[in-house]
Design an enzyme around this catalytic site. Structure first.
Site, PDB file in Angstrom:
ATOM      1  N   HIS A  89       0.823  -1.255  -0.037  1.00 11.62           N
ATOM      2  CA  HIS A  89      -0.127   0.051  -0.060  1.00 11.62           C
ATOM      3  C   HIS A  89       0.790   1.300   0.009  1.00 11.62           C
ATOM      4  O   HIS A  89       0.273   2.442   0.541  1.00 11.62           O
ATOM      5  CB  HIS A  89      -0.938   0.049   1.165  1.00 11.62           C
TER       6      HIS A  89
ATOM      7  N   GLU B  76       9.709   7.823 -17.146  1.00 10.10           N
ATOM      8  CA  GLU B  76       8.263   8.170 -17.199  1.00 10.10           C
ATOM      9  C   GLU B  76       7.607   7.806 -18.871  1.00 10.10           C
ATOM     10  O   GLU B  76       6.455   7.215 -18.883  1.00 10.10           O
ATOM     11  CB  GLU B  76       8.027   9.751 -17.322  1.00 10.10           C
TER      12      GLU B  76
ATOM     13  N   LYS C 195      16.595  21.335 -11.973  1.00  8.42           N
ATOM     14  CA  LYS C 195      15.669  19.893 -12.149  1.00  8.42           C
ATOM     15  C   LYS C 195      16.703  18.863 -12.724  1.00  8.42           C
ATOM     16  O   LYS C 195      17.388  18.966 -13.591  1.00  8.42           O
ATOM     17  CB  LYS C 195      14.512  20.199 -12.797  1.00  8.42           C
TER      18      LYS C 195
END
Ligand code: ARG
Length: 447
Positions: A160, A294, A287
């Site tokens: 979870h 992705e 960044k």
């Protein structure tokens, strides 16, 4: 005016054919040229062996096919849209090179069994390459697992997305190795079903020429032949097998991609993705984005879509061949290209990423992931496990944000008289890993 068609006999010569561009598949099925030339070569040899063609005719056809292949290889082959597909383009060019005998190649054959054969050869071939790609990724995962085992790195295992129990990082990598082992097996099974020749089926009902389909299959390195000619030209299950095995493989790559996205975030910080597999932001100088992971996650959608495309194309088709089936190709090629590219990218990304053991260790600090072991210890002393579970749960609740060692003897006794101070040592993550002999198991798995 369009050029004379290979099937032109029944059609009037007047005027261009409006639908030519719409029906043509040459834009994408040219990818099958090697398979098509190989199939025609084997077919011509067989026609010679059974006496349908004379030896000199076969020799002429084979020489012509070699020249056609050389032109295709060199990029000088004159593709013609009005000739619809790769099969007619090759046959026309052959006839230009060798003269009218070129027209004999299509004896005892239809484009229906020809295209099916090309697809069988193509699918079988790419399945072999995909299996190799899966093995390469497995090797990268094993490399990470071995390194993580050598360094005895442990981390929180999650359910979870909540800390569950401590595990060796190697166990995590090897879980993906096993998923991929099933992918390789599924692809190998799909490859077996593709390993079959439909030649001899002709359009759908076989042929009155004395052909030898087994000989063609042997010549092409295919394991068997179809027993039913209508099935042979209608079957695209072997493409569905590839796409469904590919879709499941993409589920796995996508899950791994998602994991790497999460793990490379500042919040987790479990791994550092190599610069080669990340990019920066055009506005935010700090960044480092996990784009490759992705995109793999995103591209899984394409492959699922390709599978659905073919399922939908096939589901309403009565026997035997229909032009709908031409739609198998772009879906199949797109899935194959996507799978190859994703396997390659993920393999490189996994091989070069660096685990951050200290971050994983820090995440285990006071995270209670050893609580199951404490409950287990109480159960081993005779307490029913459900009660032990409740006692250990109460310990977590009563302790709150404090360190467990700060609990007073009274507090411990209030939770349960069975609870001993030394039981608190069981909360140690190393002990939890040790109790399950996880390092030994991982080492055994690595062999
Ligand atoms: N271009 C067709 C395909 O890809 C080849 C088979 C065509 N057969 C036919 N009778 N039109 O499926």
């Amino acid at each position: 005016m369009s050029e004379q068609k290979m099937w032109g006999g029944r059609f009037s010569e007047s005027g261009g054919r409006q639908a030519e561009k719409f029906t043509a598949s040459i834009g994408f099925d040219r990818r099958l040229w090697r398979q098509d030339v190989a199939g025609s070569t084997a077919h011509a040899r067989m026609l010679g062996k059974v006496g349908v063609l004379a030896p000199d005719e076969v020799a002429t056809l084979l020489q012509g096919l070699e020249q056609v292949a050389a032109e295709l290889e060199a990029g000088t082959f004159p593709f013609r849209l009005e000739l619809e597909d790769i099969h007619l383009n090759i046959e026309r060019r052959l006839t230009e090179i060798v003269g009218p005998v070129g027209g004999k190649l299509h004896t005892a054959r239809s484009r229906n069994d020809q295209v099916a054969l090309d697809m069988h050869l193509y699918v079988k071939g790419v399945e072999g390459e995909l299996i190799e790609g899966v093995h390469a990724l497995q090797a990268a995962l094993r490399g990470q697992a071995q390194a993580a085992l050598d360094a005895r790195i442990i981390m929180p295992g999650f359910t979870h997305l909540q800390h569950a129990q401590p595990v060796p990082l190697a166990l995590h990598w090897l879980a993906y190795w096993h998923m991929l082992e099933r992918d390789a097996a599924r692809l190998a099974q799909a490859r077996e079903r593709a390993d079959c020749s439909p030649l001899g089926a002709a359009a759908l009902a076989g042929t009155s020429f004395p052909v030898d389909p087994q000989a063609v299959a042997r010549d092409l390195g295919l394991a068997g032949v179809y027993r039913n000619s209508m099935d042979a030209v209608s079957d695209r299950d072997f493409v569905l097998d590839l796409l469904s095995a590919g879709a499941i493989l993409m589920v796995h790559l996508s899950r791994l991609g998602e994991e790497l996205v999460l793990w490379s975030s500042r919040e987790f910080g479990f791994i550092e993705i190599d610069d080669a597999y990340a990019t920066g932001s055009s506005i935010m100088p700090q960044k480092k984005n996990p784009d490759v992971a992705e995109l793999v996650r995103g591209k899984s959608g394409r492959v699922f879509g390709d599978l659905l495309t073919l399922l939908a194309v096939l589901k309403g088709l009565p026997l035997a061949y229909h032009s709908d089936m031409q739609e198998d190709k772009e879906a199949c090629f797109d899935a194959v290209d996507t799978l190859m590219a994703c396997l390659d990218a993920v393999t490189g990304m996994v091989a070069t990423l660096r685990p951050r053991a200290e971050r994983m260790r820090a995440a285990l600090l006071r995270d209670w992931s050893g609580t199951t072991d404490l409950a287990d210890a109480l159960a081993k002393r005779g307490m029913p496990f459900r009660e032990a579970h409740a006692v250990a749960g109460a310990l977590v609740r009563v302790c709150g944000e404090r360190e467990p060692e700060r609990l007073s003897d009274d507090e411990l006794r209030a939770i349960s008289p069975e609870l001993r101070r030394e039981d608190l040592a069981l909360l140690d993550p190393e002990g939890a890993v040790e109790a399950r002999q996880l390092f030994r198991r991982v080492a055994e798995d690595l062999g």
